[in-house]
Motif scaffolding. Structure first.
Motif, short mmCIF file in Angstrom:
data_model
loop_
_atom_site.label_atom_id
_atom_site.label_comp_id
_atom_site.label_asym_id
_atom_site.label_seq_id
_atom_site.Cartn_x
_atom_site.Cartn_y
_atom_site.Cartn_z
N LEU A 83 21.24 -74.35 27.60
CA LEU A 83 20.18 -73.72 26.81
C LEU A 83 20.75 -73.15 25.52
O LEU A 83 20.12 -73.28 24.45
N MET A 84 21.91 -72.51 25.59
CA MET A 84 22.56 -71.99 24.39
C MET A 84 22.76 -73.11 23.36
O MET A 84 22.44 -72.95 22.17
N THR A 85 23.29 -74.24 23.81
CA THR A 85 23.61 -75.33 22.89
C THR A 85 22.35 -75.94 22.28
O THR A 85 22.30 -76.22 21.08
N VAL A 86 21.32 -76.13 23.11
CA VAL A 86 20.07 -76.69 22.60
C VAL A 86 19.42 -75.73 21.60
O VAL A 86 18.92 -76.16 20.55
N LEU A 87 19.42 -74.45 21.91
CA LEU A 87 18.86 -73.47 20.97
C LEU A 87 19.61 -73.49 19.65
O LEU A 87 19.01 -73.39 18.57
N TYR A 88 20.92 -73.63 19.73
CA TYR A 88 21.72 -73.64 18.51
C TYR A 88 21.34 -74.82 17.63
O TYR A 88 21.14 -74.67 16.42
N SER A 114 20.85 -67.17 16.48
CA SER A 114 20.96 -65.81 17.03
C SER A 114 20.59 -65.78 18.51
O SER A 114 21.28 -65.15 19.32
N GLU A 115 19.51 -66.47 18.88
CA GLU A 115 19.12 -66.51 20.29
C GLU A 115 20.14 -67.31 21.11
O GLU A 115 20.45 -66.96 22.25
N ALA A 116 20.67 -68.37 20.51
CA ALA A 116 21.69 -69.17 21.20
C ALA A 116 22.90 -68.32 21.53
O ALA A 116 23.43 -68.36 22.66
N LEU A 117 23.37 -67.54 20.57
CA LEU A 117 24.56 -66.71 20.81
C LEU A 117 24.27 -65.59 21.81
O LEU A 117 25.15 -65.19 22.57
N ARG A 118 23.04 -65.11 21.84
CA ARG A 118 22.67 -64.11 22.85
C ARG A 118 22.76 -64.70 24.25
O ARG A 118 23.32 -64.07 25.17
N VAL A 119 22.22 -65.90 24.43
CA VAL A 119 22.29 -66.57 25.73
C VAL A 119 23.74 -66.86 26.10
O VAL A 119 24.15 -66.70 27.26
N GLY A 120 24.54 -67.28 25.12
CA GLY A 120 25.94 -67.56 25.39
C GLY A 120 26.70 -66.32 25.84
O GLY A 120 27.52 -66.39 26.76
N GLU A 123 32.50 -73.93 24.64
CA GLU A 123 31.23 -74.20 23.96
C GLU A 123 30.74 -72.97 23.20
O GLU A 123 30.28 -73.07 22.06
N TYR A 124 30.85 -71.82 23.82
CA TYR A 124 30.43 -70.57 23.17
C TYR A 124 31.27 -70.31 21.93
O TYR A 124 30.75 -69.94 20.87
N GLY A 125 32.58 -70.50 22.05
CA GLY A 125 33.46 -70.32 20.90
C GLY A 125 33.10 -71.27 19.77
O GLY A 125 33.15 -70.90 18.58
N SER A 126 32.72 -72.49 20.10
CA SER A 126 32.31 -73.46 19.09
C SER A 126 31.09 -72.99 18.33
O SER A 126 31.01 -73.11 17.09
N ARG A 127 30.11 -72.44 19.06
CA ARG A 127 28.89 -71.97 18.41
C ARG A 127 29.16 -70.75 17.53
O ARG A 127 28.62 -70.62 16.44
N VAL A 128 29.99 -69.83 18.03
CA VAL A 128 30.35 -68.65 17.24
C VAL A 128 31.02 -69.07 15.94
O VAL A 128 30.73 -68.54 14.86
N ALA A 129 31.92 -70.04 16.03
CA ALA A 129 32.64 -70.51 14.85
C ALA A 129 31.70 -71.15 13.84
O ALA A 129 31.70 -70.80 12.66
N GLN A 130 30.89 -72.09 14.30
CA GLN A 130 30.00 -72.80 13.38
C GLN A 130 28.93 -71.89 12.78
O GLN A 130 28.40 -72.18 11.71
N GLN A 164 36.77 -65.48 15.06
CA GLN A 164 36.41 -65.14 16.43
C GLN A 164 36.17 -66.39 17.27
O GLN A 164 36.58 -66.46 18.43
N GLY A 165 35.51 -67.38 16.68
CA GLY A 165 35.28 -68.62 17.41
C GLY A 165 36.57 -69.31 17.80
O GLY A 165 36.72 -69.81 18.91
N ALA A 166 37.52 -69.35 16.86
CA ALA A 166 38.83 -69.95 17.16
C ALA A 166 39.55 -69.19 18.25
O ALA A 166 40.20 -69.79 19.11
N SER A 167 39.40 -67.86 18.24
CA SER A 167 40.03 -67.05 19.28
C SER A 167 39.48 -67.39 20.66
O SER A 167 40.23 -67.50 21.64
N LEU A 168 38.17 -67.58 20.75
CA LEU A 168 37.55 -67.95 22.02
C LEU A 168 37.97 -69.35 22.45
O LEU A 168 38.23 -69.60 23.64
#
Length: 574
Positions: free
Chosen positions: A384-389, A395-401, A417-424, A430-434
């Protein structure tokens, strides 16, 4: 609880009344400080799950104790569908509550069998219901599919000291809790673990319970230091497929912290996607095990597809998951995985189906169905996070993640996957750190995340590291890999490699730059990051339309005037 519900007194079933009337607590019982009811309710839920997994797998009546309450519910199984279900057009199935059925049921044999099951689980003797009912009709729905299965064998006390038994009990409980968060893995409950004979071999355990793997180990306390040794055995061959050793100082941390830390490391090592269990191919089906094999094959195929991301694997995996979710419409993890396959039709142009509904709509419907079926399923929340993104709701995608990560911080597939969304979304550091955390916890993780980490290095101007990472990512059949590689090599002045990557990408995605704007927008890049990628594509020699050059110049000029960038040093900056 069962008798109170049937007598119409469900409103009386509260934590306080159960503690006083069942467990003998006094009238001054403190619900907050005495968790006896929550603990025993959890044990009861697992007992019911185990019953329906094993001897009750064909029962037409299901009894459950919903999380957050103690009132039992009774449900009929639903008839299985006979065709592929389109998640975009079909609502998630509602189970029928028998208490609201129109037909009389108090005297039916199915209800009598429900009482027997409840009595077995609650250890309440009901001798007047000793006769079992007739077998269930063949039209009842089959139980939800299961993936590879694991029994946690009680650990051995290697030093013989009584205090070690406390660690054995606590670690066993914590392992069951941590492992059960990985929904692709079936973990047998405490009662099954306790029923394993200390002298039973791995093959004898598998023959008795039908599990694929056994987790066992020992705990030794010596000179004030605690050592925990663990290993996973293949139940059929008795081969050791993994082992680990963990040391702890009981004096430096409390007992709960020690048990939680060790259990977390063990669960992460063995249960994560691309880990030891899901790296092993499915075993041949045994009698009565075809359903388990089919589900396991789809799960195995899904994670294999995620390592290559190509047309052939995509088509086969999509077909497999559509078949499984049609047969088992309550299989939350299957819907989550299928959501990714539908999404990849759109974002990666893999086997896109023509007509309506479009891929993104089907992907979202499948992800939402997965979450509806199991709100705490990590793979469902990840989907769901990825599809929302990619639906441009970052913003909603990152909340679900973030919600999913809080539920299971040990799931490295989610973490990547969460780190990828944070980065993009713009926070590349922060995304790279995850992403790095996911790779450190699971070196066998998908090369897809290695490629994204290379992109993160590129966006932060770490050009040498970006080149090193992109060479390590084995994704030669994945189109976007070649786009990122061309950008990285061009910035490094490696023209021959850039040209090769450019040619391969244009072969795989010939129409990409006709809708370049949509491709950038769907990934939620901010203005600065868009400008960096557009400039990189131009430097790499891609056929970028002229209008993007003007956009890049405007963005760089605005940022420069605002004092947020320069032209030297870090080449990721405007």
């Amino acid at each position: 609880m069962i008798s109170q519900t049937l007598a119409g007194h469900a409103d009386r079933i509260k934590a306080y009344s159960v503690a006083v009337e069942v467990f003998g607590r006094d009238a001054n019982f403190d619900i907050q400080n005495d968790p006896v009811v929550r603990i025993e309710a959890g044990r009861l839920r697992r007992a019911l799950e185990r019953y329906y997994l094993l001897s009750g797998s064909s029962d037409p009546i299901l009894i459950e104790i919903p999380k957050g309450g103690y009132v039992p519910r009774f449900h009929r199984r639903e008839a299985p569908p006979t065709h592929i279900v389109d998640p975009a057009r079909t609502a998630a199935p509602e189970r029928q509550d028998l208490a609201g059925a129109d037909a009389p049921w108090w005297g039916s044999r199915w209800f009598a069998w429900a009482i027997v099951v409840a009595a077995l689980c609650l250890a309440v003797p009901l001798p007047w219901l000793a006769a079992p009912p007739a077998p269930a009709p063949a039209s009842w729905e089959q139980p939800p599919p299961r993936g590879p299965s694991l029994i946690v064998r009680p650990f051995s006390n290697l030093s013989g000291q009584p205090e070690v038994n406390v660690y054995i009990a606590g670690l066993g409980e914590e392992l069951l809790t941590q492992l059960s968060r990985f929904k692709e893995l079936t973990v047998f409950g405490r009662e099954t673990s306790a029923a394993v004979s200390p002298s039973a071999s791995a093959s004898e355990i598998t023959s008795q319970f039908g599990n694929r793997y056994i987790l066992e180990g020992g705990i030794r306390l010596s000179d004030g230091k605690l050592r925990v040794t663990t290993r996973v055995l293949d139940g059929e061959s008795s081969a050791i497929v993994w082992s680990g050793t963990y040391d702890a100082d009981p004096n430096a941390a409390d007992i709960v912290a020690v048990e939680t830390t060790i259990a977390s490391k063990v669960a992460t090592a063995i249960a994560q996607p691309y880990g030891i269990i899901f790296s092993a191919p499915p075993r041949p089906a045994r009698s009565g095990d075809v359903q388990n094999l089919e589900t396991y094959q789809c799960t195995y195929r899904f994670y294999r597809y995620r390592t290559v991301l190509d047309q052939t694997e995509h088509a086969a995996t999509r077909a497999c998951l559509e078949s499984v979710t049609a047969r088992y419409p309550d299989f939350s993890t299957g819907w989550a995985m299928l959501s990714y396959l539908y999404l990849d039709e759109d974002r990666f142009e893999l086997n896109r189906r023509l007509g309506s509904p479009p891929p993104l709509e089907r992907a979202r419907a499948a992800a939402e169905r997965a979450v509806h079926l199991d709100p705490e399923n990590i793979r469902a929340l990840q989907a769901l996070m990825t599809v929302l993104y990619f639906s441009r709701d970052a913003s909603e995608a990152l909340r679900v993640g973030a919600q999913a990560r809080a539920l299971n911080p040990n799931d490295t597939e989610l973490l990547g996957e969460y780190g990828s969304r944070v980065a993009q979304a713009g926070d590349w550091q922060q995304g790279a750190s995850l992403l790095e955390e996911a790779m450190a916890k699971n070196p066998g993780n998908s090369d897809y995340y290695v490629g994204l980490l290379a992109l993160a290095a590129y966006m932060q101007g770490d050009n040498a590291r970006a080149a090193d990472l992109i060479r390590r990512a084995n994704l030669r059949r994945f189109s976007i890999y070649h786009f990122v590689a061309a950008l990285i090599f061009a910035r490094q002045g490696l023209q021959a490699e850039a040209a090769q990557s450019r040619a391969e990408f244009l072969r795989l995605r010939p129409g990409f730059f006709d809708k370049f704007d949509d491709e950038l927008n769907s990934r939620n890049f901010n203005a600065r990051d868009r400008a960096i990628l557009i400039r990189g594509a131009i430097e790499a020699g891609f056929p970028v339309p002229n209008r993007f050059l003007a956009e890049t110049e405007r963005t760089f000029g605005a940022l420069s005037n605002a004092g947020k960038g320069g032209t030297g040093g870090d080449r990721s900056q405007p």
